[in-house]
Design an enzyme around this catalytic site. Sequence first.
Site, PDB file in Angstrom:
ATOM      1  N   ARG A 125       2.986 -13.743 -26.009  1.00  0.00           N
ATOM      2  CA  ARG A 125       2.897 -12.304 -25.664  1.00  0.00           C
ATOM      3  C   ARG A 125       3.322 -12.059 -24.210  1.00  0.00           C
ATOM      4  NH1 ARG A 125      -3.270 -11.731 -26.496  1.00  0.00           N
ATOM      5  NH2 ARG A 125      -3.056 -13.741 -25.440  1.00  0.00           N
TER       6      ARG A 125
ATOM      7  N   GLU B  11      -6.397 -14.052 -13.613  1.00  0.00           N
ATOM      8  CA  GLU B  11      -7.448 -13.321 -12.912  1.00  0.00           C
ATOM      9  C   GLU B  11      -6.905 -12.954 -11.528  1.00  0.00           C
ATOM     10  OE1 GLU B  11     -11.020 -15.664 -12.792  1.00  0.00           O
ATOM     11  OE2 GLU B  11     -11.326 -15.570 -14.971  1.00  0.00           O
TER      12      GLU B  11
ATOM     13  N   GLN C 193     -12.081  -1.340  -0.671  1.00  0.00           N
ATOM     14  CA  GLN C 193     -10.955  -0.436  -0.922  1.00  0.00           C
ATOM     15  C   GLN C 193      -9.752  -1.218  -1.398  1.00  0.00           C
ATOM     16  OE1 GLN C 193     -10.078   2.651   2.062  1.00  0.00           O
ATOM     17  NE2 GLN C 193      -7.887   2.255   1.817  1.00  0.00           N
ATOM     18  N   ASP C 194      -9.109  -0.716  -2.469  1.00  0.00           N
ATOM     19  CA  ASP C 194      -7.839  -1.274  -2.945  1.00  0.00           C
ATOM     20  C   ASP C 194      -6.728  -0.320  -2.579  1.00  0.00           C
ATOM     21  OD1 ASP C 194      -8.582  -2.978  -6.133  1.00  0.00           O
ATOM     22  OD2 ASP C 194      -9.211  -3.347  -4.069  1.00  0.00           O
ATOM     23  N   ASN C 195      -5.612  -0.859  -2.149  1.00  0.00           N
ATOM     24  CA  ASN C 195      -4.420  -0.052  -1.834  1.00  0.00           C
ATOM     25  C   ASN C 195      -3.246  -0.544  -2.662  1.00  0.00           C
ATOM     26  OD1 ASN C 195      -5.873   1.300   0.152  1.00  0.00           O
ATOM     27  ND2 ASN C 195      -5.182  -0.059   1.798  1.00  0.00           N
TER      28      ASN C 195
ATOM     29  N   ARG D 224       7.042  -2.532   6.317  1.00  0.00           N
ATOM     30  CA  ARG D 224       5.806  -1.848   6.700  1.00  0.00           C
ATOM     31  C   ARG D 224       5.004  -2.792   7.611  1.00  0.00           C
ATOM     32  NH1 ARG D 224       4.378   2.336   2.698  1.00  0.00           N
ATOM     33  NH2 ARG D 224       5.954   2.375   1.031  1.00  0.00           N
TER      34      ARG D 224
ATOM     35  N   HIS E   6       0.466  -3.971  11.246  1.00  0.00           N
ATOM     36  CA  HIS E   6      -0.690  -3.082  11.387  1.00  0.00           C
ATOM     37  C   HIS E   6      -2.014  -3.847  11.386  1.00  0.00           C
ATOM     38  CE1 HIS E   6       2.014   0.000   9.093  1.00  0.00           C
ATOM     39  NE2 HIS E   6       2.395  -0.146  10.353  1.00  0.00           N
TER      40      HIS E   6
ATOM     41  N   LYS F 124      -7.824  -8.568   4.534  1.00  0.00           N
ATOM     42  CA  LYS F 124      -7.039  -8.109   3.380  1.00  0.00           C
ATOM     43  C   LYS F 124      -6.724  -9.277   2.462  1.00  0.00           C
ATOM     44  CE  LYS F 124      -4.958  -4.698   6.400  1.00  0.00           C
ATOM     45  NZ  LYS F 124      -3.868  -4.452   7.351  1.00  0.00           N
TER      46      LYS F 124
ATOM     47  N   HIS G 254      -0.708  -7.347  10.298  1.00  0.00           N
ATOM     48  CA  HIS G 254      -0.116  -7.631   8.973  1.00  0.00           C
ATOM     49  C   HIS G 254       1.046  -6.696   8.708  1.00  0.00           C
ATOM     50  CE1 HIS G 254       0.088  -6.892   4.545  1.00  0.00           C
ATOM     51  NE2 HIS G 254       0.295  -8.191   4.615  1.00  0.00           N
TER      52      HIS G 254
ATOM     53  N   TYR H 140      -3.267  -4.559  -2.345  1.00  0.00           N
ATOM     54  CA  TYR H 140      -4.164  -5.321  -1.494  1.00  0.00           C
ATOM     55  C   TYR H 140      -5.568  -4.737  -1.465  1.00  0.00           C
ATOM     56  CZ  TYR H 140      -2.128  -2.045   1.944  1.00  0.00           C
ATOM     57  OH  TYR H 140      -1.646  -0.936   2.597  1.00  0.00           O
TER      58      TYR H 140
ATOM     59  N   LYS I 196       6.442   5.970  12.836  1.00  0.00           N
ATOM     60  CA  LYS I 196       5.219   5.456  13.471  1.00  0.00           C
ATOM     61  C   LYS I 196       5.394   3.997  13.857  1.00  0.00           C
ATOM     62  CE  LYS I 196       1.727   4.145  10.864  1.00  0.00           C
ATOM     63  NZ  LYS I 196       0.574   4.087   9.933  1.00  0.00           N
ATOM     64  N   ASP I 197       6.001   3.212  12.992  1.00  0.00           N
ATOM     65  CA  ASP I 197       6.132   1.775  13.260  1.00  0.00           C
ATOM     66  C   ASP I 197       7.168   1.487  14.344  1.00  0.00           C
ATOM     67  OD1 ASP I 197       5.499   0.527   9.852  1.00  0.00           O
ATOM     68  OD2 ASP I 197       4.196   1.393  11.391  1.00  0.00           O
TER      69      ASP I 197
HETATM   70  C1  LIG Z   1      -3.196   2.487   5.043  1.00  0.00           C
HETATM   71  C2  LIG Z   1      -3.617   3.803   4.452  1.00  0.00           C
HETATM   72  C3  LIG Z   1      -2.810   4.928   4.523  1.00  0.00           C
HETATM   73  N1  LIG Z   1      -3.224   6.104   3.972  1.00  0.00           N
HETATM   74  C4  LIG Z   1      -2.321   7.242   4.051  1.00  0.00           C
HETATM   75  C5  LIG Z   1      -1.915   7.630   5.464  1.00  0.00           C
HETATM   76  C6  LIG Z   1      -0.499   8.121   5.323  1.00  0.00           C
HETATM   77  O1  LIG Z   1      -0.483   9.495   5.069  1.00  0.00           O
HETATM   78  C7  LIG Z   1       0.041   7.384   4.093  1.00  0.00           C
HETATM   79  C8  LIG Z   1       0.962   6.238   4.437  1.00  0.00           C
HETATM   80  O2  LIG Z   1       0.291   5.442   5.394  1.00  0.00           O
HETATM   81  P1  LIG Z   1       1.091   4.379   6.215  1.00  0.00           P
HETATM   82  O3  LIG Z   1       2.439   4.888   6.593  1.00  0.00           O
HETATM   83  O4  LIG Z   1       0.180   3.879   7.327  1.00  0.00           O
HETATM   84  O5  LIG Z   1       1.269   3.208   5.130  1.00  0.00           O
HETATM   85  P2  LIG Z   1       1.826   1.750   5.427  1.00  0.00           P
HETATM   86  O6  LIG Z   1       2.876   1.755   6.489  1.00  0.00           O
HETATM   87  O7  LIG Z   1       2.121   1.145   4.117  1.00  0.00           O
HETATM   88  O8  LIG Z   1       0.555   1.016   6.058  1.00  0.00           O
HETATM   89  C9  LIG Z   1       0.021  -0.183   5.531  1.00  0.00           C
HETATM   90  O9  LIG Z   1       0.960  -1.163   5.796  1.00  0.00           O
HETATM   91  C10 LIG Z   1       0.558  -2.444   6.209  1.00  0.00           C
HETATM   92  C11 LIG Z   1       1.387  -3.457   5.472  1.00  0.00           C
HETATM   93  C12 LIG Z   1      -0.869  -2.771   6.140  1.00  0.00           C
HETATM   94  O10 LIG Z   1      -1.258  -3.938   6.110  1.00  0.00           O
HETATM   95  C13 LIG Z   1      -1.850  -1.694   6.207  1.00  0.00           C
HETATM   96  O11 LIG Z   1      -2.792  -1.871   5.175  1.00  0.00           O
HETATM   97  C14 LIG Z   1      -1.337  -0.331   6.156  1.00  0.00           C
HETATM   98  O12 LIG Z   1      -1.295   0.080   7.515  1.00  0.00           O
HETATM   99  O13 LIG Z   1      -1.105   6.884   3.392  1.00  0.00           O
HETATM  100  C15 LIG Z   1      -4.433   6.228   3.334  1.00  0.00           C
HETATM  101  O14 LIG Z   1      -4.796   7.323   2.835  1.00  0.00           O
HETATM  102  N2  LIG Z   1      -5.250   5.127   3.270  1.00  0.00           N
HETATM  103  C16 LIG Z   1      -4.890   3.925   3.789  1.00  0.00           C
HETATM  104  O15 LIG Z   1      -5.666   2.952   3.673  1.00  0.00           O
END
Ligand SMILES: Cc1cn([C@H]2C[C@H](O)[C@@H](COP(=O)(O)OP(=O)(O)O[C@H]3O[C@H](C)C(=O)[C@H](O)[C@H]3O)O2)c(=O)[nH]c1=O
Length: 180
Positions: A23, A28, A46-48, A58, A61, A71, A118, A131, A166-167
């Site tokens: 299949r 896990e 929290q899971d993202n 990205r 951070h 994480k 990270h 994550y 931002k980055d």
């Molecule tokens: C991280 C995060 C973001 N947001 C909102 C804030 C912004 O409006 C939108 C995008 O956020 P951001 O541009 O910071 O997302 P990434 O650049 O993927 O940030 C992540 O990228 C690197 C790889 C990481 O390790 C971090 O977990 C995290 O900073 O999601 C949320 O609502 N909750 C959250 O936990």
Amino acid sequence: MQVIQHALAGVVEFIPRVFGDARGAFFESFSDRLMREAGVVGNWVQDNQSKSARGVLRGLHFQRPPHAQAKLVRVAAGRALDVVVDIRRDSPTYGQHLAVELDASRYNMLYVPVGFAHGFASLEDDTLFLYKCTDYYQPSAEGGLRWDDPALGINWGLNNATVSDKDRILPLLADFDSPF
Ligand SMILES: Cc1cn([C@H]2C[C@H](O)[C@@H](COP(=O)(O)OP(=O)(O)O[C@H]3O[C@H](C)C(=O)[C@H](O)[C@H]3O)O2)c(=O)[nH]c1=O
């Protein structure tokens, strides 16, 4: 499950046992018991999930204490080069980085402890990056380092990276005052 203790103290890679059959496959994707057996204890709250086209980068951070996050990262589709930078002031490996390729077909995952910045580079289109975090998102506690800082010397495996505004303005290591 295979456990790899990487050279940067505290960074652990997990390669889970995968059950394949006609299949498809099952594994896990998270077991607190197996993590604890490997010495990784976390209050996962929290899971993202993010989806990235090939070339998206990205990071780098972190969140400052008291909202610092450990994480557990993996890729559910596609491939990513995951990078962690040791920013623990007293660490003998301060400023050093580790790059690990996360591949959905290998099911591998990486534990990123508190005290590391990270980031990842998406190596394929539609890379799904998942994550778990040990603290909630706290925008006021967000910090970071410049992904392309020559002092970090990270080879992301990309010719042209797609990076958020931002980055682009995150500090260089030389201008950085670590909170860890
Ligand atoms: C991280 C995060 C973001 N947001 C909102 C804030 C912004 O409006 C939108 C995008 O956020 P951001 O541009 O910071 O997302 P990434 O650049 O993927 O940030 C992540 O990228 C690197 C790889 C990481 O390790 C971090 O977990 C995290 O900073 O999601 C949320 O609502 N909750 C959250 O936990």
